[in-house]
Motif scaffolding. Structure first.
Motif, mmCIF file in Angstrom:
data_model
loop_
_atom_site.group_PDB
_atom_site.id
_atom_site.type_symbol
_atom_site.label_atom_id
_atom_site.label_comp_id
_atom_site.label_asym_id
_atom_site.label_seq_id
_atom_site.Cartn_x
_atom_site.Cartn_y
_atom_site.Cartn_z
ATOM 1 N N SER A 31 0.817 -1.213 0.000
ATOM 2 C CA SER A 31 0.000 0.000 0.000
ATOM 3 C C SER A 31 0.849 1.261 0.000
ATOM 4 O O SER A 31 0.313 2.367 -0.031
ATOM 5 C CB SER A 31 -0.931 0.012 1.218
ATOM 6 O OG SER A 31 -0.181 0.162 2.402
ATOM 7 N N GLU A 117 -3.232 5.450 -3.812
ATOM 8 C CA GLU A 117 -3.054 4.558 -2.669
ATOM 9 C C GLU A 117 -3.937 5.062 -1.527
ATOM 10 O O GLU A 117 -4.497 6.154 -1.593
ATOM 11 C CB GLU A 117 -1.586 4.530 -2.227
ATOM 12 C CG GLU A 117 -0.601 4.182 -3.330
ATOM 13 C CD GLU A 117 -0.745 2.755 -3.840
ATOM 14 O OE1 GLU A 117 -1.432 1.950 -3.188
ATOM 15 O OE2 GLU A 117 -0.173 2.450 -4.888
ATOM 16 N N ASN A 119 -3.296 5.112 2.533
ATOM 17 C CA ASN A 119 -2.520 4.827 3.736
ATOM 18 C C ASN A 119 -2.392 6.116 4.534
ATOM 19 O O ASN A 119 -2.899 7.167 4.119
ATOM 20 C CB ASN A 119 -1.148 4.236 3.367
ATOM 21 C CG ASN A 119 -0.414 5.112 2.365
ATOM 22 O OD1 ASN A 119 -0.174 6.288 2.602
ATOM 23 N ND2 ASN A 119 -0.054 4.532 1.213
ATOM 24 N N GLU A 168 -6.042 1.227 5.421
ATOM 25 C CA GLU A 168 -6.701 -0.034 5.118
ATOM 26 C C GLU A 168 -6.359 -1.094 6.157
ATOM 27 O O GLU A 168 -6.801 -2.239 6.058
ATOM 28 C CB GLU A 168 -6.286 -0.518 3.725
ATOM 29 C CG GLU A 168 -6.837 0.321 2.590
ATOM 30 C CD GLU A 168 -6.513 -0.256 1.224
ATOM 31 O OE1 GLU A 168 -7.472 -0.474 0.452
ATOM 32 O OE2 GLU A 168 -5.322 -0.478 0.926
#
Length: 413
Positions: A31, A117, A119, A168
């Motif tokens: 990630s 992404e 994060n 996530e």
């Protein structure tokens, strides 16, 4: 008033990002990409640095209204703070929602959504211009007598809350918590580019606002992150200008002046019916879709990473000494300019742009000059300055060894 909870919490941010990186490495979860994560943080750096000059649009304007136009004066207390926090989150919901509904406002907020992404580094990806458009939404709090210091505090803690939901690593939380509070699951929906998820879950802290005003959507299939027109760049300055550039291009093609004005305040994607009308977001084929990436060799990545750590130190020095810098606009502008040039240079190196090497060489010479200047003003030791200069010239030799490196782009579907 120069420091707020967001700035003070910077070390905690990086500690948590480091922990998430370790956890993801252990779980073999992909990630994080170095170029993407550094660009996310670079956008946060430019936001904090430019924010030092744009305080007039936030706390300055609010303070003026509070001092001259408030109806009441509310005494500061714990209860006042709690009420102010809830009120701020309510107005944040509407500021955030309108940032998705008004083309001009989206030009600022789109920066936060550009990463493909999801994060903790994405939480730091903030806009340098959004504050200009959203500051008006909080003015009712000034009129009723909420102290500017209270506003600064609750806004900082509101942003602090939103940091941890950009992950996530956390799936679902207890139902009672998911029912009231904004969570990683709810916010993953908000960052998705899937048509069914777009313009949902605008809450900051309390998800109840979305449920009350019809913008809530529960997470179903795994989201695809990003915006409908990918940025395709690691340049944090361009990240802040890209949507405005697209707007200018569109406005030039719109024949009627009245439609040009409508375009500015209509929903992103709007065009007059004579030009085809609203351009609805489209879904993507997850099997063929590829994220934007550039594969630079390890030498370039290592060079940028090492110098980026130093840039973060310099940025922290700037932010934690704003009271001193505020006394001299020239010093403040020079330091801010050097930081922004650094972020621009690092993005260019990731992309192997022809202009990146000259800018980076210029930056390497500006750094020791800046340090020598602050030797007098901030009493840095001669040993520190000498070591820094030696490191800069060593970096110059290191940079020249990587100048012939090229990056291979990966095309998006």
């Amino acid at each position: 008033m120069s420091l707020n909870p967001t700035v003070i919490a910077i070390p905690v941010y990086f500690l948590l990002i480091g922990i998430e990186l370790i956890v993801h490495r252990i779980k073999a979860t992909k990630s994080y990409r170095l170029n993407d994560a550094i660009t996310n943080i670079n956008c946060g750096v430019t936001s904090q640095v430019t924010g030092a000059f744009l305080k007039v649009f936030s706390i300055g304007f609010y303070t003026y209204l509070y001092e001259h136009f408030r109806f009441e004066t509310i005494e500061n207390s714990a209860l006042t703070w709690v009420i102010a926090f809830i009120a701020y989150d309510f107005f944040y919901y509407w500021a955030h929602r309108m940032s998705h509904q008004v083309n001009l406002f989206w030009g600022g907020h789109s920066v936060h959504h550009q990463s493909e992404e999801y994060n903790l580094s994405v939480a730091l990806r903030q806009s340098s211009t959004q504050i200009i458009w959203t500051s008006l939404f909080y003015t009712p709090m000034a009129f009723v007598g909420i102290d500017p210091l209270v506003l600064l505090s609750v806004s900082g803690f509101n942003l602090l809350y939103q940091f941890w939901i950009h992950t996530e690593s956390i799936d679902r939380l207890p139902k009672w918590f998911e029912a009231v509070m904004n969570t990683p699951s709810h916010h993953r929906v908000h960052h998705a580019r899937n048509p069914k998820y777009i313009d949902k879950n605008h809450a900051g802290t309390f998800i109840v606002w979305d449920k009350m005003f019809g913008t809530f959507k529960a997470e179903e299939e795994k989201p695809t992150y990003g915006i409908t027109k990918n940025l395709n760049s690691w340049n944090p300055v361009w990240a802040n200008l890209a949507h405005y550039s697209d707007m200018i291009s569109d406005i030039k093609t719109i024949p009627r002046f009245s439609d040009k004005l409508k375009y500015i305040f209509k929903k992103p994607g709007w065009l007059p019916e004579s030009m085809g009308g609203y351009r609805a977001p489209f879904d993507i084929d997850r099997k063929t879709y590829k994220k934007y990436d550039l594969h630079a060799i390890r030498a370039v990545n290592t060079y940028v990473f090492v110098h980026y750590i130093l840039l973060l130190g310099g940025t922290a020095f700037f932010l934690f000494n704003l009271n001193r810098f505020d006394e001299n606009l020239l010093e403040k502008s020079a330091m801010a300019g050097l930081i922004i040039i650094s972020t621009l240079s690092f993005g260019g190196l990731f992309e192997s742009r022809s202009w990146a090497i000259p800018i980076e060489i210029t930056r390497l010479f500006l750094v020791p000059i800046t340090l020598l200047y602050f030797l007098t003003n901030f009493e840095l030791s001669t040993f520190t300055i000498s070591g820094s200069i030696a490191f800069i010239f060593g970096s110059l030799l290191w940079l020249l060894k990587t100048r012939s490196v090229t990056s291979q782009p990966v095309n998006n579907s």
